[in-house]
Design a protein around this motif. Structure first.
Motif, PDB file in Angstrom:
ATOM      1  N   PRO A   1      46.413  44.359  44.936  1.00 39.57           N
ATOM      2  CA  PRO A   1      45.658  44.671  43.719  1.00 39.57           C
ATOM      3  C   PRO A   1      46.072  45.991  43.079  1.00 39.57           C
ATOM      4  CG  PRO A   1      44.187  44.020  45.515  1.00 39.57           C
ATOM      5  CD  PRO A   1      45.534  44.247  46.118  1.00 39.57           C
ATOM      6  N   VAL A   2      46.088  45.984  41.747  1.00 41.83           N
ATOM      7  CA  VAL A   2      46.278  47.176  40.932  1.00 41.83           C
ATOM      8  C   VAL A   2      45.001  47.353  40.108  1.00 41.83           C
ATOM      9  CG1 VAL A   2      47.588  48.207  39.038  1.00 41.83           C
ATOM     10  CG2 VAL A   2      48.775  46.857  40.799  1.00 41.83           C
TER      11      VAL A   2
ATOM     12  N   ILE B   1      29.341  47.388  40.357  1.00 41.85           N
ATOM     13  CA  ILE B   1      30.432  47.588  39.401  1.00 41.85           C
ATOM     14  C   ILE B   1      31.190  46.275  39.190  1.00 41.85           C
ATOM     15  CG2 ILE B   1      32.608  48.794  38.941  1.00 41.85           C
ATOM     16  CD1 ILE B   1      30.252  50.653  38.808  1.00 41.85           C
ATOM     17  N   GLY B   2      31.580  46.046  37.940  1.00 37.53           N
ATOM     18  CA  GLY B   2      32.506  44.959  37.637  1.00 37.53           C
ATOM     19  C   GLY B   2      33.895  45.556  37.441  1.00 37.53           C
ATOM     20  N   TRP B   3      34.772  45.319  38.395  1.00 38.98           N
ATOM     21  CA  TRP B   3      36.118  45.887  38.372  1.00 38.98           C
ATOM     22  C   TRP B   3      37.102  44.887  37.771  1.00 38.98           C
ATOM     23  CZ3 TRP B   3      35.970  50.816  40.351  1.00 38.98           C
ATOM     24  CH2 TRP B   3      34.961  51.115  41.278  1.00 38.98           C
ATOM     25  N   ASP B   4      38.107  45.400  37.091  1.00 40.51           N
ATOM     26  CA  ASP B   4      39.229  44.573  36.654  1.00 40.51           C
ATOM     27  C   ASP B   4      40.465  45.019  37.420  1.00 40.51           C
ATOM     28  OD1 ASP B   4      37.863  42.997  34.851  1.00 40.51           O
ATOM     29  OD2 ASP B   4      38.240  44.338  33.156  1.00 40.51           O
ATOM     30  N   ILE B   5      41.117  44.050  38.054  1.00 37.50           N
ATOM     31  CA  ILE B   5      42.365  44.304  38.755  1.00 37.50           C
ATOM     32  C   ILE B   5      43.429  43.341  38.250  1.00 37.50           C
ATOM     33  CG2 ILE B   5      41.242  45.151  40.860  1.00 37.50           C
ATOM     34  CD1 ILE B   5      41.878  42.368  42.121  1.00 37.50           C
ATOM     35  N   VAL B   6      44.678  43.689  38.491  1.00 37.57           N
ATOM     36  CA  VAL B   6      45.781  42.758  38.312  1.00 37.57           C
ATOM     37  C   VAL B   6      46.466  42.634  39.661  1.00 37.57           C
ATOM     38  CG1 VAL B   6      48.018  42.351  37.233  1.00 37.57           C
ATOM     39  CG2 VAL B   6      46.142  43.265  35.863  1.00 37.57           C
ATOM     40  N   MET B   7      46.672  41.416  40.100  1.00 36.43           N
ATOM     41  CA  MET B   7      47.339  41.221  41.390  1.00 36.43           C
ATOM     42  C   MET B   7      48.848  41.343  41.203  1.00 36.43           C
ATOM     43  SD  MET B   7      46.664  40.854  44.566  1.00 36.43           S
ATOM     44  CE  MET B   7      45.014  40.149  44.669  1.00 36.43           C
ATOM     45  N   SER B   8      49.451  42.290  41.919  1.00 34.53           N
ATOM     46  CA  SER B   8      50.894  42.467  41.909  1.00 34.53           C
ATOM     47  C   SER B   8      51.470  41.835  43.171  1.00 34.53           C
ATOM     48  CB  SER B   8      51.250  43.957  41.861  1.00 34.53           C
ATOM     49  OG  SER B   8      50.991  44.563  43.128  1.00 34.53           O
ATOM     50  N   GLU B   9      52.770  41.935  43.347  1.00 37.27           N
ATOM     51  CA  GLU B   9      53.383  41.390  44.566  1.00 37.27           C
ATOM     52  C   GLU B   9      52.995  42.197  45.789  1.00 37.27           C
ATOM     53  OE1 GLU B   9      57.375  39.351  44.311  1.00 37.27           O
ATOM     54  OE2 GLU B   9      57.601  40.814  42.673  1.00 37.27           O
TER      55      GLU B   9
END
Length: 339
Positions: free
Chosen positions: A304-305, A293-301
Motif C-alpha cells: 500500500p501507498v 478514518i477513511g483512508w485512500d491507498i493505492v496498491m503498488s507492487e
C-alpha cells in the motif's frame, strides 16, 4: 461519550438537517426513485423525509442504497453518512482534525507512508519546482483544502515552457502541493492505467488494535482523479479483497466491465490484500486520537501507498439493485465500535 452529549449531537443534527432541507432536491431524487423502482411518488417522498428525520438517512443515501426496495430490517444493516458523521464527531479528536483537512500538513505527518516525493510550491523556488517536475516527468498538483477530487490536476514537464509562469499559475490557482505520480500494481493498471485507482479503507483504532471496517475499490477513467466528479465509479470489496459485483456511482451508471479497458469489475481482486492490515496497524498509531478514518491507498507492487485520510470518513456501501446483495456493513461497524 455520555448519553446526554450523544443526544445533544443527535438533536442538533436533526435541527440542522431540518433547516437545510432542499425541497426541490427531495422532489428530483424522489422522482428518480419512483421511476426506477415503480413506486408511487408521494409514498417515496414521505418515506425519504421519515428516513431522514428518524432513521439517519440522507436523501442521497436513500437513493444510493436502494431503500425503496428494502425492508426496514434490511435498511438497518446499511451505514449512512449521518451515522458515520456521528461516529467521527465522537471518536475523532477535534484538536487533530486539521491534519486531515490540510493535504500538506497530512503529508508532513504521514510522510513515512507516502512512498513518493512531494513539494510545497509556496516554499520552493522556480528552479526547485522545475527540477522536481522534470525529474518526475509527470506530477499531480493539488489544492490543499479540497475534497471529492476538486482541485486535482495533472502536469507534464514536456508541456511547460515558462517555469516562472508555471509556478505563478500554480500559486494563483491554489495548487500548493505537487506530488509524484504513484506507480500502481499491474493488476490495477490493467483496469485503468491512466489514473491511480485508489482503495478506500475505513478503519477504527481502539487504542490497541486497528480494525478494518470496510473496503471499496475506486476506478478512474484516465483522468487526474478516480473520484465520481471525474467519471469514476467503485465496487465494494470483501475483507479478503474480492469485488462484490458490478461497479456503480451516484449517477445511475453501472459497469460490468471498465468502459475503456473492458476488464471485468465483478472478477476484480485487490492484489496483496494481506498487506493492508499490517500497514494500517502502523498508520493508525501516528495520530491515535483520530480513531475513525477513511483512508485512500493505492496498491503498488510493494504494497500500500498512502494517498490521504478523511476524518469525516464518508460512506461506501453495497448497492442492492446492482449486486443483488440486500445487506450492508453496519453490523460490522456496530460490533467493533459499539454504537
Amino acid at each position: 461519550m455520555p448519553k446526554a452529549n450523544r443526544l445533544k449531537i443527535r438533536l442538533d443534527y436533526i435541527k440542522n438537517r431540518a433547516r437545510r432541507i432542499d425541497i426541490s432536491s427531495l422532489v428530483e431524487r424522489a422522482k428518480d426513485v419512483s421511476a426506477q423502482h415503480h413506486k408511487a411518488l408521494p409514498v417515496i417522498m414521505v418515506d425519504m423525509l421519515w428516513s431522514a428525520a428518524f432513521r439517519q438517512t440522507a436523501f442521497q443515501d436513500y437513493v444510493d442504497w436502494d431503500y425503496a426496495i428494502l425492508s426496514r430490517a434490511e435498511r438497518e444493516t446499511f451505514m449512512t453518512h449521518s451515522i458515520s458523521n456521528h461516529i467521527a464527531m465522537e471518536h475523532d479528536a477535534e484538536a487533530h482534525r486539521g491534519i486531515f483537512h490540510d493535504k500538506i500538513e497530512f503529508n508532513k505527518v504521514f510522510n513515512a507512508f507516502l512512498k513518493r516525493q512531494w513539494l510545497d510550491v509556496r516554499e520552493a523556488s522556480v528552479d526547485e519546482v522545475r527540477d522536481f517536475v522534470q525529474r518526475a516527468g509527470t506530477v499531480i498538483g493539488k489544492v490543499p483544502f479540497s475534497s471529492a477530487g476538486h482541485g486535482v490536476h495533472r502536469h507534464t514537464a514536456d508541456d511547460v515552457t515558462d517555469w516562472e509562469g508555471f509556478r505563478t499559475r500554480l500559486l494563483d490557482e491554489g495548487q500548493f502541493l505537487l506530488e509524484e505520480v504513484i506507480q500502481q500494481h499491474p493488476t490495477l493498471a490493467a483496469v485503468c492505467a491512466g489514473t491511480a485507482n485508489t482503495t478506500r479503507v475505513t478503519t477504527y483504532f481502539d487504542g490497541e488494535k486497528t480494525h478494518i471496517l470496510s473496503m471499496a475499490q475506486k476506478f478512474g477513467r484516465g483522468q487526474a482523479s478516480d473520484q465520481q466528479t471525474f467519471g469514476g465509479f467503485y465496487t465494494m470489496l470483501s475483507l479478503d479483497g474480492k469485488s462484490m459485483g458490478r461497479g456503480y456511482d451516484s449517477h445511475d451508471n453501472v459497469h460490468a466491465t471498465h468502459p475503456e479497458s473492458g476488464v471485468s469489475i465483478p472478477d476484480f481482486e485487490l492484489p496483496l490484500v494481506e498487506t493492508v492490515q499490517p500497514f494500517f496497524d502502523d498508520v493508525a498509531r501516528v495520530v491515535p486520537d483520530m480513531r475513525y478514518i477513511g483512508w485512500d491507498i493505492v496498491m503498488s507492487e510493494e504494497g500500500p501507498v498512502l494517498v490521504e485520510g478523511n476524518w469525516a470518513a464518508g460512506v461506501y456501501e453495497n448497492k442492492p439493485s446492482v449486486t443483488g446483495i440486500r445487506t450492508g456493513s453496519r453490523p460490522r461497524f456496530q460490533s467493533i465500535i459499539g454504537f
